[in-house]
Design a protein around this motif. Structure first.
Motif, PDB file in Angstrom:
ATOM      1  N   LEU A  96       0.819  -1.216   0.000  1.00 49.59           N
ATOM      2  CA  LEU A  96       0.000   0.000   0.000  1.00 49.59           C
ATOM      3  C   LEU A  96       0.850   1.263   0.000  1.00 49.59           C
ATOM      4  CD1 LEU A  96      -2.909  -0.982   2.390  1.00 49.59           C
ATOM      5  CD2 LEU A  96      -3.057  -0.460  -0.046  1.00 49.59           C
ATOM      6  N   THR A  97       1.975   1.232   0.694  1.00 52.04           N
ATOM      7  CA  THR A  97       2.866   2.389   0.696  1.00 52.04           C
ATOM      8  C   THR A  97       3.382   2.653  -0.716  1.00 52.04           C
ATOM      9  OG1 THR A  97       3.507   1.965   2.981  1.00 52.04           O
ATOM     10  CG2 THR A  97       4.977   3.355   1.683  1.00 52.04           C
ATOM     11  N   LEU A  99       2.007   1.560  -3.586  1.00 55.71           N
ATOM     12  CA  LEU A  99       0.880   1.925  -4.452  1.00 55.71           C
ATOM     13  C   LEU A  99       0.413   3.358  -4.212  1.00 55.71           C
ATOM     14  CD1 LEU A  99      -1.294  -1.312  -4.496  1.00 55.71           C
ATOM     15  CD2 LEU A  99       0.149  -0.393  -6.330  1.00 55.71           C
ATOM     16  N   THR A 100       0.489   3.809  -2.981  1.00 52.10           N
ATOM     17  CA  THR A 100       0.081   5.181  -2.683  1.00 52.10           C
ATOM     18  C   THR A 100       0.965   6.176  -3.432  1.00 52.10           C
ATOM     19  OG1 THR A 100      -0.747   4.532  -0.526  1.00 52.10           O
ATOM     20  CG2 THR A 100      -0.266   6.856  -0.827  1.00 52.10           C
ATOM     21  N   CYS A 102       2.450   5.542  -6.198  1.00 50.39           N
ATOM     22  CA  CYS A 102       2.233   5.359  -7.641  1.00 50.39           C
ATOM     23  C   CYS A 102       0.783   5.602  -8.062  1.00 50.39           C
ATOM     24  CB  CYS A 102       2.621   3.940  -8.042  1.00 50.39           C
ATOM     25  SG  CYS A 102       4.321   3.529  -7.667  1.00 50.39           S
ATOM     26  N   TYR A 103      -0.084   5.893  -7.127  1.00 47.58           N
ATOM     27  CA  TYR A 103      -1.516   5.932  -7.412  1.00 47.58           C
ATOM     28  C   TYR A 103      -1.895   6.894  -8.533  1.00 47.58           C
ATOM     29  CZ  TYR A 103      -6.520   6.436  -6.873  1.00 47.58           C
ATOM     30  OH  TYR A 103      -7.862   6.478  -7.111  1.00 47.58           O
ATOM     31  N   THR A 104      -1.390   8.088  -8.481  1.00 45.65           N
ATOM     32  CA  THR A 104      -1.800   9.064  -9.493  1.00 45.65           C
ATOM     33  C   THR A 104      -1.398   8.616 -10.894  1.00 45.65           C
ATOM     34  OG1 THR A 104       0.198  10.361  -9.081  1.00 45.65           O
ATOM     35  CG2 THR A 104      -1.807  11.051  -7.939  1.00 45.65           C
ATOM     36  N   THR A 106      -1.254   5.456 -11.873  1.00 38.85           N
ATOM     37  CA  THR A 106      -1.908   4.203 -12.278  1.00 38.85           C
ATOM     38  C   THR A 106      -3.430   4.202 -12.159  1.00 38.85           C
ATOM     39  OG1 THR A 106      -1.672   3.278 -10.052  1.00 38.85           O
ATOM     40  CG2 THR A 106       0.110   2.842 -11.633  1.00 38.85           C
ATOM     41  N   ARG A 107      -4.018   5.183 -11.503  1.00 38.64           N
ATOM     42  CA  ARG A 107      -5.452   5.093 -11.213  1.00 38.64           C
ATOM     43  C   ARG A 107      -6.326   5.040 -12.457  1.00 38.64           C
ATOM     44  NH1 ARG A 107      -6.037  10.910  -8.551  1.00 38.64           N
ATOM     45  NH2 ARG A 107      -5.782  12.121 -10.442  1.00 38.64           N
ATOM     46  N   ASP A 108      -5.896   5.639 -13.558  1.00 39.08           N
ATOM     47  CA  ASP A 108      -6.697   5.618 -14.785  1.00 39.08           C
ATOM     48  C   ASP A 108      -6.139   4.660 -15.831  1.00 39.08           C
ATOM     49  OD1 ASP A 108      -8.432   7.553 -13.767  1.00 39.08           O
ATOM     50  OD2 ASP A 108      -7.070   9.176 -14.381  1.00 39.08           O
ATOM     51  N   ASN A 109      -5.173   3.856 -15.449  1.00 46.63           N
ATOM     52  CA  ASN A 109      -4.540   2.938 -16.388  1.00 46.63           C
ATOM     53  C   ASN A 109      -5.453   1.736 -16.633  1.00 46.63           C
ATOM     54  OD1 ASN A 109      -2.961   0.724 -17.411  1.00 46.63           O
ATOM     55  ND2 ASN A 109      -1.135   1.901 -16.898  1.00 46.63           N
ATOM     56  N   VAL A 112      -4.033  -1.686 -15.368  1.00 42.47           N
ATOM     57  CA  VAL A 112      -4.151  -1.894 -13.920  1.00 42.47           C
ATOM     58  C   VAL A 112      -5.578  -2.306 -13.573  1.00 42.47           C
ATOM     59  CG1 VAL A 112      -4.029  -0.762 -11.655  1.00 42.47           C
ATOM     60  CG2 VAL A 112      -2.238  -0.341 -13.363  1.00 42.47           C
TER      61      VAL A 112
END
Length: 185
Positions: A96-97, A99-100, A102-104, A106-109, A112
């Motif tokens: 989670l650390t 991914l947090t 990398c979130y911006t 990957t969120r619209d990928n 993923v």
């Protein structure tokens, strides 16, 4: 059943290992425990695992953290319980650390999103298999099917509080246990 005890370090390493690869939450981890400790090395009976799960679900906090603690405590006392919890929460915390951060990106990928859909589809049969394997041990007496049905109806259709339903289960279990005890005298 004579059980071989795990050390606190073994408990940490076991839960740390499965914490990386058991997607789908607590039930997929319970399925792994069923396979490892009930079927493979017979460290637990199905009934023992069900008792641990029932208590863990009845307590505040995450079910799998509670399961890890209760199993760890049973195997190696307080230190075993604490290290089992640290083992199970460390991998998701690390993931989670990362991914947090990398979130911006990957969120619209769509890749993923597609991968997560695939994980969900693969996890559901694993969870379902654990439920099927544990089903028989959950109902050692026929009247418990009625308790199950009544609880399901009260939960799904009447939205009765889970706390009330658990307390109802406890009360019925105590009454049944006392009746069984009286019948044995």
């Amino acid at each position: 059943m004579e059980e071989k005890k795990l050390t606190p370090l073994q408990l940490f390493l076991y839960y740390f290992k499965i914490g990386w690869f058991t997607f789908g939450g607590g039930w997929s981890i319970v399925a792994q425990m069923q396979k490892d400790f009930v079927e493979a090395d017979r460290r637990l009976s199905s009934e023992d695992l069900l008792d641990i799960i029932s208590m863990a679900r009845s307590l505040p906090g995450t079910m799998i953290g509670n399961v890890a603690y209760l199993f760890g405590f049973r195997q190696a006392g307080v230190l075993g319980g604490v290290l089992a919890v640290f083992g199970i929460v460390t991998p998701p915390l690390i993931i989670l650390t990362i991914l947090t951060f990398c979130y911006t990106a990957t969120r619209d990928n769509p890749w993923v999103a597609a991968a997560l859909n695939g994980v969900r589809a693969a996890v559901m049969p694993i969870i379902f298999s654990a439920i099927i394997k544990l089903w028989k041990g959950a109902f050692p007496k026929r009247f418990l099917y009625l308790v199950f049905a009544a609880t399901a109806v009260l939960s799904f259709y009447f939205k009765v509080s889970a706390v009330f339903l658990i307390l109802m289960g406890v009360a019925i279990g105590i009454l049944f246990g006392r009746e069984k005890e009286a019948a044995q005298k």
